[in-house]
Design a protein around this motif. Structure first.
Motif, PDB file in Angstrom:
ATOM      1  N   ILE A   1       4.319   5.919  -5.286  1.00 56.46           N
ATOM      2  CA  ILE A   1       4.313   6.070  -6.745  1.00 56.46           C
ATOM      3  C   ILE A   1       3.347   7.178  -7.161  1.00 56.46           C
ATOM      4  O   ILE A   1       3.642   7.988  -8.045  1.00 56.46           O
ATOM      5  CB  ILE A   1       3.933   4.729  -7.421  1.00 56.46           C
ATOM      6  N   PHE A   2       2.190   7.222  -6.511  1.00 57.93           N
ATOM      7  CA  PHE A   2       1.215   8.285  -6.786  1.00 57.93           C
ATOM      8  C   PHE A   2       1.819   9.659  -6.522  1.00 57.93           C
ATOM      9  O   PHE A   2       1.676  10.592  -7.335  1.00 57.93           O
ATOM     10  CB  PHE A   2      -0.031   8.072  -5.913  1.00 57.93           C
ATOM     11  N   LEU A   3       2.520   9.817  -5.407  1.00 59.90           N
ATOM     12  CA  LEU A   3       3.130  11.109  -5.073  1.00 59.90           C
ATOM     13  C   LEU A   3       4.201  11.491  -6.092  1.00 59.90           C
ATOM     14  O   LEU A   3       4.314  12.658  -6.482  1.00 59.90           O
ATOM     15  CB  LEU A   3       3.731  11.057  -3.665  1.00 59.90           C
TER      16      LEU A   3
ATOM     17  N   THR B   1       0.835  -1.211   0.000  1.00 53.97           N
ATOM     18  CA  THR B   1       0.000   0.000   0.000  1.00 53.97           C
ATOM     19  C   THR B   1       0.860   1.248   0.000  1.00 53.97           C
ATOM     20  O   THR B   1       0.591   2.207  -0.738  1.00 53.97           O
ATOM     21  CB  THR B   1      -0.918   0.006   1.244  1.00 53.97           C
ATOM     22  N   PHE B   2       1.894   1.250   0.804  1.00 49.70           N
ATOM     23  CA  PHE B   2       2.780   2.414   0.885  1.00 49.70           C
ATOM     24  C   PHE B   2       3.524   2.641  -0.430  1.00 49.70           C
ATOM     25  O   PHE B   2       3.712   3.781  -0.857  1.00 49.70           O
ATOM     26  CB  PHE B   2       3.772   2.239   2.039  1.00 49.70           C
ATOM     27  N   ILE B   3       3.965   1.551  -1.057  1.00 45.94           N
ATOM     28  CA  ILE B   3       4.690   1.689  -2.325  1.00 45.94           C
ATOM     29  C   ILE B   3       3.787   2.308  -3.390  1.00 45.94           C
ATOM     30  O   ILE B   3       4.199   3.204  -4.138  1.00 45.94           O
ATOM     31  CB  ILE B   3       5.231   0.320  -2.792  1.00 45.94           C
TER      32      ILE B   3
ATOM     33  N   ILE C   1      -4.040   1.340   4.126  1.00 48.54           N
ATOM     34  CA  ILE C   1      -4.582   2.605   3.601  1.00 48.54           C
ATOM     35  C   ILE C   1      -4.708   3.634   4.722  1.00 48.54           C
ATOM     36  O   ILE C   1      -4.341   4.810   4.554  1.00 48.54           O
ATOM     37  CB  ILE C   1      -5.953   2.367   2.943  1.00 48.54           C
ATOM     38  N   LEU C   2      -5.196   3.196   5.877  1.00 52.64           N
ATOM     39  CA  LEU C   2      -5.367   4.115   6.998  1.00 52.64           C
ATOM     40  C   LEU C   2      -4.025   4.559   7.576  1.00 52.64           C
ATOM     41  O   LEU C   2      -3.865   5.712   7.992  1.00 52.64           O
ATOM     42  CB  LEU C   2      -6.220   3.447   8.086  1.00 52.64           C
TER      43      LEU C   2
END
Length: 489
Positions: A15-17, A9-11, A320-321
Motif C-alpha cells: 500500500i505504501f508503494l 506486513t507485506f500488504i 519487516i525484515l
C-alpha cells in the motif's frame, strides 16, 4: 501454512508503494520528469537509489546462497563489485552528469549517438536493442527472486508468486516513473541496509561464532580458503572479480548519475554509496557463512536469508525484515523497467516513429512500454529452475561488455569516432554471447573476453578512423573543463 503476520506486513508495504506511485503520478508533468526526474535528484536519493537498484535480490538471496554453497572463495565477487562501485562514482559519475546535461541526452544509447555524432543512427539503434534484450533478462531475474520469496514464505504456487510480485512493481513504476522509482529506492535501500546488518549480528552467536562456522565448513568439506582450489586459481579470481567491470555499462545505475541535481552533490553521494555498499556486501557474505552451520540442508541455497530471518525473529519483526528482501528485488526491477521504457520511448518512438510527439504522448508511450516489457519478463521468469545469480550474471556481463568500454572512451578519449564505437559494441556483444553459448563461461566469466574484445576493437579502429569533427573536440574539451572546475569550486 501462510504466515499471517508477514502477509499483513507485506500488504502494508504494498500500500505504501502504491501511494508513492500515485503521488508522483500527480506530480509528473514532462517526459524528462518521467524518465530522469527532471535532473533534480538530491545526494541521498541519488546514492541509495543507485546502489539499491544495483544490488537487487541477488544481494540478499544470490550472494548469500553462493557463499553458503561455495564458501569464502565466492567473496571475490563482492570485492570486485566494491572496487567497481568506487571507480564508477569517482571517475564516471561527474563527467557523465556534465556531458549528458550538455547534450540533453536522456538514455545511454542517445548519449552515445549525440556524443560521437553518429550520422547513421546505428549506434542508438544497436544500443537500444542490447538494452532491451539484457534488461528483459535482468528484470526476469528479479521476478524469479520474488517468486522464490513468496513461495518460501507463503507456500503458494511459484507462478502465482511471480505474478503477484510483478503486479505491484509494474503498477507503481507505471504510475510514477523515475521519481517514484528513486524515492521508493531510497526507502528500500535503508530497509535493505538495516536487514543485512542486524540479522547476521544477531545470528552470529547462535551458531558459535567464527569457530562454529569454520567447524561446519570443514564438516561439509567446504574450503575455508579464500583462494579457489582449482587448477587455475588466478583465472578463477579474475573471473569473479570481473563483476566490477560491469559497473561502467549499467544503464540503470548510470541513469542515477545523469539525474542528480548538480555535479557538486556527487562527492557526498559517492561517500554515502561507498559506505552502504561496503557494509551491505560484507553483511551478505557473513549471512552466507553463518547459514552453513545454521542449515545442514535447504531446498534452495538462495533461501538462506529468508530462513535465517524466520528462525531468529518473531513473525512481526520477521515480516519487516523479509520485506527488505522484497525491497531489494523491487528496487532493481523498477529501475530496469523504467530504463527499458526510456529506451523504447526516447530512442525508438521519439526519434524514429513520431519526431513531433508531445510531452503527454511520450509519457503515455513510456507507460505502455513498461507494460510490454513486463509481460515478456514475466514470461521468462515462469521457469522455477532459474537461479537469480545466473540470470543476473548474464545480463550484468552483457551490459558491461557492450557498453562499459564505450562509456569510458566517450568520457576520456577525445578522438574516438562513431565507427570505432559501433564496431566495438558489436564485437564485444558477439564475443560475450558466443563465449557464453559454447560453455566457456564456466572457466572465465564472459564479461572478461567481451570487455577486452570491445576495448581492443575500439583502440584498433581509432588508428584507422579517428574522430575529426571539431564540434566533438570542442564539446569534449568543454566537458573536461566544466567537470574539473565545478568539482573544485
Amino acid at each position: 501454512m501462510i504466515d499471517v503476520q508477514a502477509l499483513i506486513t507485506f500488504i502494508i508495504y504494498f500500500i505504501f508503494l502504491m501511494f508513492v506511485g500515485y503521488y508522483f503520478y500527480k506530480n509528473t508533468t514532462t517526459v524528462e520528469d518521467y524518465l530522469l526526474g527532471g535532473r533534480g535528484m538530491g545526494s541521498w536519493v541519488t546514492a541509495l537509489s543507485a546502489q539499491a537498484s544495483d544490488m537487487s535480490g541477488w544481494l540478499l538471496m544470490g550472494l548469500p546462497g553462493a557463499v553458503y554453497a561455495g564458501g569464502t572463495k565466492e567473496s571475490w565477487i563482492a570485492i570486485g563489485l566494491f572496487i567497481g562501485t568506487v571507480l564508477n562514482w569517482q571517475f564516471v559519475a561527474p563527467r557523465l552528469r556534465v556531458y549528458t546535461g550538455k547534450l540533453n541526452s536522456m538514455t545511454l544509447a542517445s548519449f552515445f549517438e549525440d556524443r560521437f555524432k553518429d550520422p547513421t543512427g546505428l549506434i542508438r539503434i544497436l544500443g537500444a536493442i542490447i538494452t532491451l534484450i539484457f534488461f528483459t533478462i535482468y528484470a526476469s531475474s528479479g521476478l524469479v527472486a520474488a517468486g522464490k520469496l513468496f513461495k518460501a514464505m507463503f507456500s503458494i504456487d511459484y507462478s502465482l508468486a511471480v505474478l503477484i510480485g510483478g503486479f505491484v512493481i509494474i503498477l507503481y513504476t507505471f504510475l510514477g516513473g523515475f521519481l517514484a522509482v528513486c524515492w521508493t529506492d531510497l526507502f528500500q535501500g535503508l530497509l535493505m541496509f538495516f536487514a543485512i546488518t542486524v540479522v547476521p549480528m544477531l545470528a552470529y552467536d547462535s551458531v558459535g561464532g567464527f569457530a562454529g562456522v569454520k567447524e561446519a565448513m570443514l564438516a561439509r568439506d567446504i574450503s575455508t580458503n579464500i583462494i579457489p582450489e582449482v587448477s587455475m586459481p588466478l583465472i578463477a579470481i579474475i573471473s569473479t572479480m570481473a563483476w566490477g567491470l560491469g559497473y561502467f555499462g549499467q544503464p540503470h545505475i548510470l541513469a542515477r548519475f545523469m539525474s542528480i541535481d548538480s555535479i557538486k552533490k556527487i562527492p557526498k553521494s559517492m561517500t554515502i554509496a561507498i559506505v552502504w555498499v561496503f557494509i551491505s556486501l560484507g553483511g551478505a557474505i557473513v549471512v552466507g557463512l553463518i547459514s552453513i552451520p545454521m542449515f545442514a540442508s535447504i531446498p534452495d541455497p538462495e533461501w538462506v536469508f529468508i530462513e535465517m530471518i524466520r528462525n531468529i525473529f518473531n513473525p512481526w519483526v520477521g515480516g519487516i525484515l523479509l520485506a527488505a528482501i522484497l525491497s531489494a528485488i523491487m528496487s532493481t526491477i523498477d529501475s530496469q523497467l523504467l530504463v527499458s521504457s526510456s529506451t523504447l520511448t526516447e530512442d525508438f518512438y521519439d526519434k524514429i516513429i513520431n519526431r513531433d510527439a508531445s510531452e503527454k504522448e511520450l509519457m503515455h508511450v513510456g507507460r505502455i512500454c513498461v507494460l510490454l516489457i513486463s509481460i515478456v519478463a514475466l514470461f521468462l521468469a515462469m521457469d522455477p529452475d532459474s537461479t537469480v545469480l545466473g540470470l543476473v550474471s548474464y545480463a550484468w556481463g552483457g551490459f558491461g561488455a557492450a557498453f562499459g568500454p564505450i562509456v569510458l572512451f566517450a568520457l576520456f578519449s577525445r578522438k574516438t569516432s562513431w565507427k570505432s564505437v559501433l564496431t566495438g559494441m558489436l564485437v564485444g556483444t558477439i564475443v560475450l554471447v558466443v563465449w557464453k553459448q559454447i560453455g566457456l563461461g564456466a572457466t572465465m566469466y564472459e564479461i572478461v573476453p567481451g570487455f577486452i574484445a570491445n576495448v581492443l576493437t575500439i583502440t584498433i579502429m581509432n588508428l584507422f578512423y579517428p574522430a575529426q569533427n571539431e564540434e566533438i573536440f570542442a564539446e569534449f574539451d568543454d566537458v573536461v573543463y566544466k567537470t574539473k572546475h565545478k568539482l573544485t569550486k
